[in-house]
Design an enzyme around this catalytic site. Sequence first.
Site, PDB file in Angstrom:
ATOM      1  N   GLY A  82      -7.852 -12.528 -49.646  1.00  5.29           N
ATOM      2  CA  GLY A  82      -8.785 -13.331 -48.869  1.00  5.29           C
ATOM      3  C   GLY A  82      -8.730 -13.072 -47.387  1.00  5.29           C
ATOM      4  N   ARG A  83      -7.661 -12.447 -46.922  1.00  2.00           N
ATOM      5  CA  ARG A  83      -7.564 -12.101 -45.496  1.00  2.00           C
ATOM      6  C   ARG A  83      -6.841 -10.772 -45.322  1.00  2.00           C
ATOM      7  NH1 ARG A  83      -2.626 -15.623 -42.859  1.00  2.00           N
ATOM      8  NH2 ARG A  83      -1.243 -15.611 -44.644  1.00  2.00           N
ATOM      9  N   LYS A 103      -3.148  -7.355 -43.073  1.00  2.00           N
ATOM     10  CA  LYS A 103      -3.330  -8.806 -43.152  1.00  2.00           C
ATOM     11  C   LYS A 103      -3.983  -9.312 -41.867  1.00  2.00           C
ATOM     12  CE  LYS A 103      -0.435 -11.565 -45.115  1.00  2.00           C
ATOM     13  NZ  LYS A 103       0.779 -12.324 -45.526  1.00  2.00           N
ATOM     14  N   ARG A 166       1.262  -3.816 -43.081  1.00  2.00           N
ATOM     15  CA  ARG A 166       2.519  -3.756 -43.821  1.00  2.00           C
ATOM     16  C   ARG A 166       2.433  -2.675 -44.885  1.00  2.00           C
ATOM     17  NH1 ARG A 166       2.317  -9.390 -47.391  1.00  2.00           N
ATOM     18  NH2 ARG A 166       0.689  -8.738 -48.844  1.00  2.00           N
ATOM     19  N   ARG A 173       0.618  -7.607 -58.304  1.00  2.00           N
ATOM     20  CA  ARG A 173       1.243  -8.906 -58.525  1.00  2.00           C
ATOM     21  C   ARG A 173       1.051  -9.333 -59.976  1.00  2.00           C
ATOM     22  NH1 ARG A 173       0.121 -11.374 -53.140  1.00  2.00           N
ATOM     23  NH2 ARG A 173      -0.755  -9.709 -51.878  1.00  2.00           N
ATOM     24  N   ASP A 242       0.791 -15.359 -57.959  1.00  2.00           N
ATOM     25  CA  ASP A 242       0.094 -14.364 -57.139  1.00  2.00           C
ATOM     26  C   ASP A 242       0.966 -13.862 -56.003  1.00  2.00           C
ATOM     27  OD1 ASP A 242      -0.644 -17.233 -56.487  1.00  2.00           O
ATOM     28  OD2 ASP A 242      -1.210 -16.282 -54.605  1.00  2.00           O
ATOM     29  N   ASN A 243       2.152 -14.450 -55.834  1.00  3.84           N
ATOM     30  CA  ASN A 243       3.115 -13.977 -54.833  1.00  3.84           C
ATOM     31  C   ASN A 243       4.310 -13.281 -55.484  1.00  3.84           C
ATOM     32  OD1 ASN A 243       1.576 -15.055 -52.764  1.00  3.84           O
ATOM     33  ND2 ASN A 243       2.709 -16.975 -52.703  1.00  3.84           N
TER      34      ASN A 243
END
Length: 477
Positions: A82-83, A103, A166, A173, A242-243
């Site tokens: 989303g970002r 990000k 990054r 995921r 999701d993490n």
Amino acid sequence: MQLDNQYASFTWAGTPVAPTPLHSPRLLLINHDLAGELGISLEERQWLDITSGQRLPPEMTPFAQVYAGHQFGGFSPRLGDGRALLLGEVVTPGGTRWDLHLKGAGKTPYSRFGDGRAVLRSSLREYLASEALYHLHIPTTRALCLVGSDEPVYREQVEPGAALLRAALSHLRFGHFEYFYYSGQPEHIPALLDYLIDTQWPELKQQPQDYGALFDRVVTRTAELIAQWQAVGFCHGVMNTDNMSMLGLTLDYGPYGFLDAYDPGHICNHSDPAGRYAYDQQPAVGLWNLQRLAQALSGHIELDVLQASLGQYEHRLLTAYSELMRQKLGLEQWHEGDPALFRDMFGLMAEHRVDYSCWFRRLALLEAEGEPPASLIALLAKPEAWHDWFARYRARLALEGGTQAERRARMDAINPKYVLRNHLAQRAIERAEQGDMAEADTLLRLLARPFDEQPEFNDYAEPAPEWAASLCVSCSS
């Protein structure tokens, strides 16, 4: 840099999106060591252009990935980048493949009601933490470049915008597989599994049950990662599926925290009042998340294979954790009474709120006889309560043999003197927001050698001041 953007060719796995450029960007940090490892050689202007989204090399193919996830126990069927954007996949001089992930790149189809931006506070927190964990030898994504901006971003308050570039071997995921399972598109799951095997674990292709072997490896890596978190006193804070990384990497740093005073039920995330992701819940959450992944893969891996791997999770985690704890106490052998020694130590630490990192580091100074060192006693509110435990520990050390100097060297090699405490990160953030990156540079320098004495930084190795307990870190962090 050499790019091979294989993931972006999966047109069903996301959406091509150009980043929204940051206004008036300024370069804050570049990880030159990591850039060298990846075979990336850029001028500062190029780093600034890429990370701010101003100008990308033509060989980059920015792509927003779609995924789902169980967030605080409830299922969110459509999340995604989303970002953030996958800019491309770098092939290093050694032939390994790394994602470049930006990000704060602006809105995507998966932003929901968000603005797609990142703030300096959270971006610098991730940069510092990912490098801190890397130098603690804990698997993690890595920070490559940080750019700041005067562009206002609205969170609880108006904050300066930022963007973080990054890198990771993969950003796949658990939630990627959940998305295609629950959206009724299971035919895409094998392509993602094959991609993971081809790019990361090609040796698994030699096994008849390659997907089963892949899941078993994910179980092992997740168990070992969480054992490392527990041993070093690291709290992730938002262990949503999701993490969770398919490679067992520490992924998506938000309201993380290292333990100060030992509290097994410590909650590092102000957005988690029920304590679902408390420090002592992380091992159980890891298994719960793996069970969700197993469900998503159930149409492609035999049920008994999935269950067999899940059944090994606790054993693998406890085995890894027990070995780490023995090392942290300077023990090389296993003795029947060790679990009781560990348990009683942790009970006393919790009762008297002993600083976690300082305790293990200074315990190495304990001699075979005489009074405990003053620096260790300084951590104990009631030193007399530890008399019996110190006697038992010394008796246990006597069974090991060797010298105190040898034991200290072993303990110092696994017990960091320096960890990224929240108040240290907060101090660096406040100064960075004023345009001063010197404190962030200092932290990165000392955290790159967390096990070394570095006496010039002794103040950074002290227990947290009382005011640090009032720091509030939430999901917006």
